[in-house]
Design a protein around this motif. Structure first.
Motif, PDB file in Angstrom:
ATOM      1  N   LEU A  28       0.844  -1.188   0.000  1.00  0.00           N
ATOM      2  CA  LEU A  28       0.000   0.000   0.000  1.00  0.00           C
ATOM      3  C   LEU A  28       0.884   1.244   0.000  1.00  0.00           C
ATOM      4  O   LEU A  28       2.022   1.217   0.475  1.00  0.00           O
ATOM      5  N   ALA A  29       0.372   2.341  -0.515  1.00  0.00           N
ATOM      6  CA  ALA A  29       1.148   3.582  -0.582  1.00  0.00           C
ATOM      7  C   ALA A  29       1.402   4.171   0.802  1.00  0.00           C
ATOM      8  O   ALA A  29       2.464   4.725   1.057  1.00  0.00           O
ATOM      9  N   ASP A  30       0.446   4.033   1.702  1.00  0.00           N
ATOM     10  CA  ASP A  30       0.581   4.559   3.062  1.00  0.00           C
ATOM     11  C   ASP A  30       1.349   3.551   3.920  1.00  0.00           C
ATOM     12  O   ASP A  30       0.870   2.435   4.151  1.00  0.00           O
ATOM     13  N   LYS A  36       0.372  -5.835   7.164  1.00  0.00           N
ATOM     14  CA  LYS A  36       1.418  -6.850   7.321  1.00  0.00           C
ATOM     15  C   LYS A  36       1.300  -7.560   8.661  1.00  0.00           C
ATOM     16  O   LYS A  36       1.432  -8.784   8.744  1.00  0.00           O
ATOM     17  N   GLU A  37       1.069  -6.790   9.715  1.00  0.00           N
ATOM     18  CA  GLU A  37       0.940  -7.380  11.052  1.00  0.00           C
ATOM     19  C   GLU A  37      -0.222  -8.373  11.077  1.00  0.00           C
ATOM     20  O   GLU A  37      -0.112  -9.457  11.647  1.00  0.00           O
ATOM     21  N   LEU A  38      -1.322  -8.011  10.449  1.00  0.00           N
ATOM     22  CA  LEU A  38      -2.464  -8.914  10.388  1.00  0.00           C
ATOM     23  C   LEU A  38      -2.149 -10.135   9.532  1.00  0.00           C
ATOM     24  O   LEU A  38      -2.512 -11.265   9.890  1.00  0.00           O
ATOM     25  N   MET A  39      -1.455  -9.939   8.433  1.00  0.00           N
ATOM     26  CA  MET A  39      -1.129 -11.057   7.540  1.00  0.00           C
ATOM     27  C   MET A  39      -0.257 -12.103   8.229  1.00  0.00           C
ATOM     28  O   MET A  39      -0.398 -13.294   7.972  1.00  0.00           O
ATOM     29  N   PHE A  40       0.639 -11.672   9.105  1.00  0.00           N
ATOM     30  CA  PHE A  40       1.495 -12.622   9.811  1.00  0.00           C
ATOM     31  C   PHE A  40       0.738 -13.400  10.875  1.00  0.00           C
ATOM     32  O   PHE A  40       1.221 -14.428  11.351  1.00  0.00           O
ATOM     33  N   ASP A  99      -4.732 -14.104  -2.573  1.00  0.00           N
ATOM     34  CA  ASP A  99      -6.071 -13.502  -2.573  1.00  0.00           C
ATOM     35  C   ASP A  99      -6.416 -12.930  -1.201  1.00  0.00           C
ATOM     36  O   ASP A  99      -7.010 -11.856  -1.106  1.00  0.00           O
ATOM     37  N   MET A 100      -6.029 -13.639  -0.148  1.00  0.00           N
ATOM     38  CA  MET A 100      -6.310 -13.154   1.208  1.00  0.00           C
ATOM     39  C   MET A 100      -5.478 -11.915   1.528  1.00  0.00           C
ATOM     40  O   MET A 100      -5.959 -10.986   2.184  1.00  0.00           O
ATOM     41  N   ARG A 101      -4.222 -11.878   1.052  1.00  0.00           N
ATOM     42  CA  ARG A 101      -3.391 -10.679   1.252  1.00  0.00           C
ATOM     43  C   ARG A 101      -4.019  -9.481   0.551  1.00  0.00           C
ATOM     44  O   ARG A 101      -4.082  -8.384   1.110  1.00  0.00           O
ATOM     45  N   ALA A 102      -4.479  -9.702  -0.682  1.00  0.00           N
ATOM     46  CA  ALA A 102      -5.115  -8.623  -1.442  1.00  0.00           C
ATOM     47  C   ALA A 102      -6.390  -8.146  -0.741  1.00  0.00           C
ATOM     48  O   ALA A 102      -6.653  -6.938  -0.668  1.00  0.00           O
ATOM     49  N   LEU A 103      -7.153  -9.078  -0.207  1.00  0.00           N
ATOM     50  CA  LEU A 103      -8.376  -8.736   0.511  1.00  0.00           C
ATOM     51  C   LEU A 103      -8.072  -7.890   1.744  1.00  0.00           C
ATOM     52  O   LEU A 103      -8.707  -6.867   1.988  1.00  0.00           O
ATOM     53  N   ILE A 104      -7.068  -8.318   2.507  1.00  0.00           N
ATOM     54  CA  ILE A 104      -6.691  -7.575   3.714  1.00  0.00           C
ATOM     55  C   ILE A 104      -6.206  -6.180   3.343  1.00  0.00           C
ATOM     56  O   ILE A 104      -6.613  -5.189   3.956  1.00  0.00           O
ATOM     57  N   ARG A 105      -5.344  -6.088   2.330  1.00  0.00           N
ATOM     58  CA  ARG A 105      -4.839  -4.768   1.934  1.00  0.00           C
ATOM     59  C   ARG A 105      -5.960  -3.857   1.448  1.00  0.00           C
ATOM     60  O   ARG A 105      -5.985  -2.672   1.762  1.00  0.00           O
ATOM     61  N   SER A 106      -6.890  -4.405   0.680  1.00  0.00           N
ATOM     62  CA  SER A 106      -7.973  -3.553   0.181  1.00  0.00           C
ATOM     63  C   SER A 106      -8.882  -3.093   1.317  1.00  0.00           C
ATOM     64  O   SER A 106      -9.339  -1.952   1.324  1.00  0.00           O
ATOM     65  N   LYS A 107      -9.133  -3.955   2.295  1.00  0.00           N
ATOM     66  CA  LYS A 107      -9.968  -3.562   3.436  1.00  0.00           C
ATOM     67  C   LYS A 107      -9.247  -2.540   4.318  1.00  0.00           C
ATOM     68  O   LYS A 107      -9.873  -1.599   4.810  1.00  0.00           O
ATOM     69  N   VAL A 108      -7.939  -2.709   4.517  1.00  0.00           N
ATOM     70  CA  VAL A 108      -7.170  -1.735   5.307  1.00  0.00           C
ATOM     71  C   VAL A 108      -7.125  -0.405   4.571  1.00  0.00           C
ATOM     72  O   VAL A 108      -7.279   0.662   5.165  1.00  0.00           O
ATOM     73  N   GLU A 138      -8.689  -5.422  13.505  1.00  0.00           N
ATOM     74  CA  GLU A 138      -9.469  -6.297  14.386  1.00  0.00           C
ATOM     75  C   GLU A 138     -10.782  -6.696  13.708  1.00  0.00           C
ATOM     76  O   GLU A 138     -11.237  -7.835  13.837  1.00  0.00           O
ATOM     77  N   ALA A 139     -11.402  -5.756  13.003  1.00  0.00           N
ATOM     78  CA  ALA A 139     -12.651  -6.050  12.297  1.00  0.00           C
ATOM     79  C   ALA A 139     -12.407  -7.021  11.139  1.00  0.00           C
ATOM     80  O   ALA A 139     -13.227  -7.914  10.882  1.00  0.00           O
ATOM     81  N   ILE A 140     -11.279  -6.853  10.465  1.00  0.00           N
ATOM     82  CA  ILE A 140     -10.936  -7.756   9.358  1.00  0.00           C
ATOM     83  C   ILE A 140     -10.675  -9.154   9.896  1.00  0.00           C
ATOM     84  O   ILE A 140     -11.147 -10.150   9.329  1.00  0.00           O
ATOM     85  N   ARG A 141      -9.940  -9.251  11.016  1.00  0.00           N
ATOM     86  CA  ARG A 141      -9.670 -10.549  11.643  1.00  0.00           C
ATOM     87  C   ARG A 141     -10.988 -11.225  12.026  1.00  0.00           C
ATOM     88  O   ARG A 141     -11.194 -12.412  11.774  1.00  0.00           O
TER      89      ARG A 141
END
Length: 136
Positions: free
Chosen positions: A34-36, A44-48, A70-79, A86-89
């Motif tokens: 992500l740019a930010d 990244k913290e959530l992905m680990f 696909d899950m990494r992309a989903l997490i990044r798009s939601k973030v 926490e909501a994504i988890r």
């Protein structure tokens, strides 16, 4: 005769494994950051802390499986959209079950996972204590 049948079956099945990979393009944010930097760090913290459903021994951050991408992309798009990790988890656990998390909560189904190591160490210490007492 039997050997030639098995050989022909083997030769028919082996090339199929070469086509087992998907022809689908990879998800847009699967392997790009992500740019930010703050949002990327949160993602990244959530992905680990999320287990790959295909590899089962790796986090989605470490896995090369298509589903992990696909899950990494989903997490990044939601973030990126502003959702909290926490909501994504919570959403991932609701969708895939507690097993997707490396830190499952203590409830009736996960209690053996939390209690068994403590119980096994206790039994080991009890047996070791008895073993050492007999030798002295």
């Amino acid at each position: 005769m039997i050997r030639s049948r098995w050989l022909s079956i083997l030769l028919a099945v082996l090339p199929a494994s070469a086509f087992a990979d998907s022809a689908m393009p990879e998800a847009p944010l699967a392997n790009s950051q992500l740019a930010d930097p703050a949002k990327e760090a949160a993602a990244k913290e959530l992905m680990f802390s999320i287990r790959c459903l295909v590899c089962q021994g790796q986090s989605i951050a470490d896995s090369d499986a298509e589903m992990a991408g696909d899950m990494r992309a989903l997490i990044r798009s939601k973030v990126q959209a502003g959702e909290r990790p926490e909501a994504i988890r919570k959403w991932l656990v609701e969708r895939y079950g507690n097993w997707v998390s490396y830190d499952p909560p203590l409830d009736a189904t996960t209690a053996p996972l939390w209690i068994a190591p403590i119980l096994l160490v206790g039994i080991g210490l009890f047996l070791a204590r008895g073993r050492f007492r007999r030798k002295s």
